[in-house]
Structures are given as C-alpha cells and as structure tokens.
Design a protein around this motif. Structure first.
Motif, PDB file in Angstrom:
ATOM      1  N   TYR A  56      15.360  51.235  30.349  1.00  0.00           N
ATOM      2  CA  TYR A  56      14.346  51.189  31.404  1.00  0.00           C
ATOM      3  C   TYR A  56      14.679  50.043  32.369  1.00  0.00           C
ATOM      4  N   SER A 161       4.825  58.974  27.868  1.00  0.00           N
ATOM      5  CA  SER A 161       4.475  57.929  28.836  1.00  0.00           C
ATOM      6  C   SER A 161       3.117  58.246  29.446  1.00  0.00           C
ATOM      7  N   SER A 179      14.488  58.486  29.669  1.00  0.00           N
ATOM      8  CA  SER A 179      14.694  57.386  30.608  1.00  0.00           C
ATOM      9  C   SER A 179      14.266  57.786  32.014  1.00  0.00           C
ATOM     10  N   ASP A 180      13.491  56.932  32.671  1.00  0.00           N
ATOM     11  CA  ASP A 180      13.076  57.174  34.054  1.00  0.00           C
ATOM     12  C   ASP A 180      14.272  57.170  35.001  1.00  0.00           C
ATOM     13  N   THR A 198       6.657  58.234  38.022  1.00  0.00           N
ATOM     14  CA  THR A 198       7.023  57.039  37.259  1.00  0.00           C
ATOM     15  C   THR A 198       6.379  55.818  37.918  1.00  0.00           C
ATOM     16  N   VAL A 202       9.874  50.902  39.301  1.00  0.00           N
ATOM     17  CA  VAL A 202      11.123  51.534  38.851  1.00  0.00           C
ATOM     18  C   VAL A 202      11.728  52.383  39.967  1.00  0.00           C
TER      19      VAL A 202
END
Length: 277
Positions: A56, A161, A179-180, A198, A202
């Motif tokens: 992340y 999430s 994973s974003d 998200t 990020v």
C-alpha cells in the motif's frame, strides 16, 4: 546431635525449595505473550509487533528488501515512545483483522479505518490520520462524472476495505484486488476497469508517480484510519494513544507526515464533513 542434623536437613530443604521457585518465576516472566512490567501483553517480549499489508505505497511497501512507508515509520516512532523494539510484519489486508484476533501480532498499523463493525472485533486508538474515499477513472474517461455514472460499471476495490460496500451500492460488477496500486494501474489498461474507489491520498500519489488517472469530484466521505488492537489488551490501546499524542505534541508526527506527503495528515477541517463509521 540428632536435633542438629534434623535442623540442617530442614534448612537445606528450604534452600532447595526457594531456588526451585525462583527458577519457575524466571521461566514464567520470560514467556512470550505474558504480561510484564508494562501492564500489557506482547506477542514477543520487549517488541512491538505491528502489521500492515506491505503493498500500500506510500503507507507500507518493500524497498530494497526492507519494509518502509508512513505506517511503518509511525509504528517505529510509537515503539520508541513505549521503550519497545519495533517489529513490523506483513499480512494480506483481507485477513489482517483475523490475524489480530488470533494474536499473530500486537496491533494493526495498516491504514485500517475505524468502523462500528470492525470495532466489534478489535479496539481502536484515536485516528492517526484522515483520508477521503474517492472515485478515480482513466485520464481519458469523460463518461464518469460522479457516483451516479457508475451504475453497472466495473469498479475495482481492495477486498475487505471500507470501499467495498460503497462500490457494491453503485454497481454489481466488482473486481477485487489485494493492492490499490495494482487496481489503479489496471485503470490505465483499456477495457479492464471503469473506475477505482480508494483513498484520495493513494490516488493522488499514483498521479504524482505518472499514472494516467484522475479523480472524479470530491471525496464521498472522510474515514478515520486508526490503530487496531486486540480487545484482550486494553492497556496497550491506552499506551498507544498516549504515545501517539506525544508524537503529535513533540512534532515527530508532523515530520513523518511531511516526509511522505508534504503535509500534516491530521491537519484537516472536519466541520460539516461526513465521517465514515
């Protein structure tokens, strides 16, 4: 003479008994996971073991074989405040809460937002930063201008999430990721995804790193990433809250935050903002 022998035998037996008790006490105090002078339990004695996904960026990721990132550095600073050795570990985000409940680590410092549902399984400290849930699309996508435009569209989110539930409300076509960063990367591959939901931080970091994506509108909500701790360890939660406040007061927190983001992630006007719970 017989009485003297008896007294000497009794004295010797007492010494042996005391020595045996001392060894048992030493063995008990050295056991991992037992409460020591600190008043809280630790998976490894003298170490603060905290978990993050490790995928992340810029919060937690591997670089040259070492775990680094904002979350990792915050954990190290907290450990120092508590006179403990920092011991960061990785765990997939999808099962990280289960790992905490199963006492694989002492805490989660992995950008896990507080929610009432998660609070049923773990205790949470005060927030250690704030971030907004935001929609991102490919840079050349002019069709999606807001949440209403995502009906039936393929949305990428990290499984388990806080973005999963809102995505399901907007569309029944969900693509899950661990994973974003990978999800945002897929946005740049034509025909793979229509949008990703998200954290704004990020997404903006991805844009700064050359990803051909863009944000849509404003954050839909603001969430409160906090440190999750096993419910059996309330003293550790208190110690972490105290240490976190010390980091804020002495400027250490701001220094770490500005290193990774160029700003203080706690410096946000929350008036009139919907906080995710």
């Amino acid at each position: 003479m017989g009485k003297l022998k008896m007294m000497l035998l009794m004295l010797a037996a007492s010494v042996l008994l005391l020595a045996a008790c001392g060894k048992d006490d030493e063995k008990s105090s050295g056991s991992a996971g037992e409460t020591g002078d600190s008043g809280y339990d630790l998976v490894k004695k003298g170490k603060f073991t905290y978990a993050a996904s490790g995928v992340y960026k810029p919060f937690s990721f591997e670089e040259d074989g070492e775990l680094t990132g904002f979350d990792i550095e915050i954990g190290k600073a907290l450990a120092e405040k508590m006179d403990l050795e920092p011991n960061p570990v990785t765990n997939p985000f999808e099962t990280i809460l289960q790992g905490l409940v199963g006492k694989k680590f002492d805490a989660i410092i992995g950008s896990m937002a507080y929610t009432k549902e998660r609070a049923k399984q773990a205790d949470f400290t005060e927030p250690y930063y704030y971030s907004g849930g935001m929609i991102f699309v490919a840079k050349d996508n002019d069709e999606v201008k807001g949440p209403d435009d995502l009906k039936g569209k393929k949305i990428g989110v990290v499984a388990q999430s806080t973005y999963e539930a809102p995505a399901k409300e907007l569309s029944d076509n969900i693509q899950y990721y661990s994973s974003d960063v990978v999800a945002l990367k897929d946005l740049t591959v034509k025909g793979r995804l229509d949008a990703v939901i998200t954290a704004d931080i990020v997404g903006f970091e991805a844009i700064d790193n050359g990803f051909e994506v863009k944000e849509v509108g404003k954050p839909m909500w603001v969430e409160q990433p906090s440190i999750a701790v096993n419910k059996d360890n309330p003293e550790l939660t208190k110690a972490l809250d105290k240490a976190l406040q010390e980091l804020i007061d002495d400027g250490t927190y701001k220094e770490i935050s500005e290193k990774w983001f160029g700003r203080d992630l706690l410096d946000i006007d929350l008036e009139g903002v919907e906080l995710l719970e």
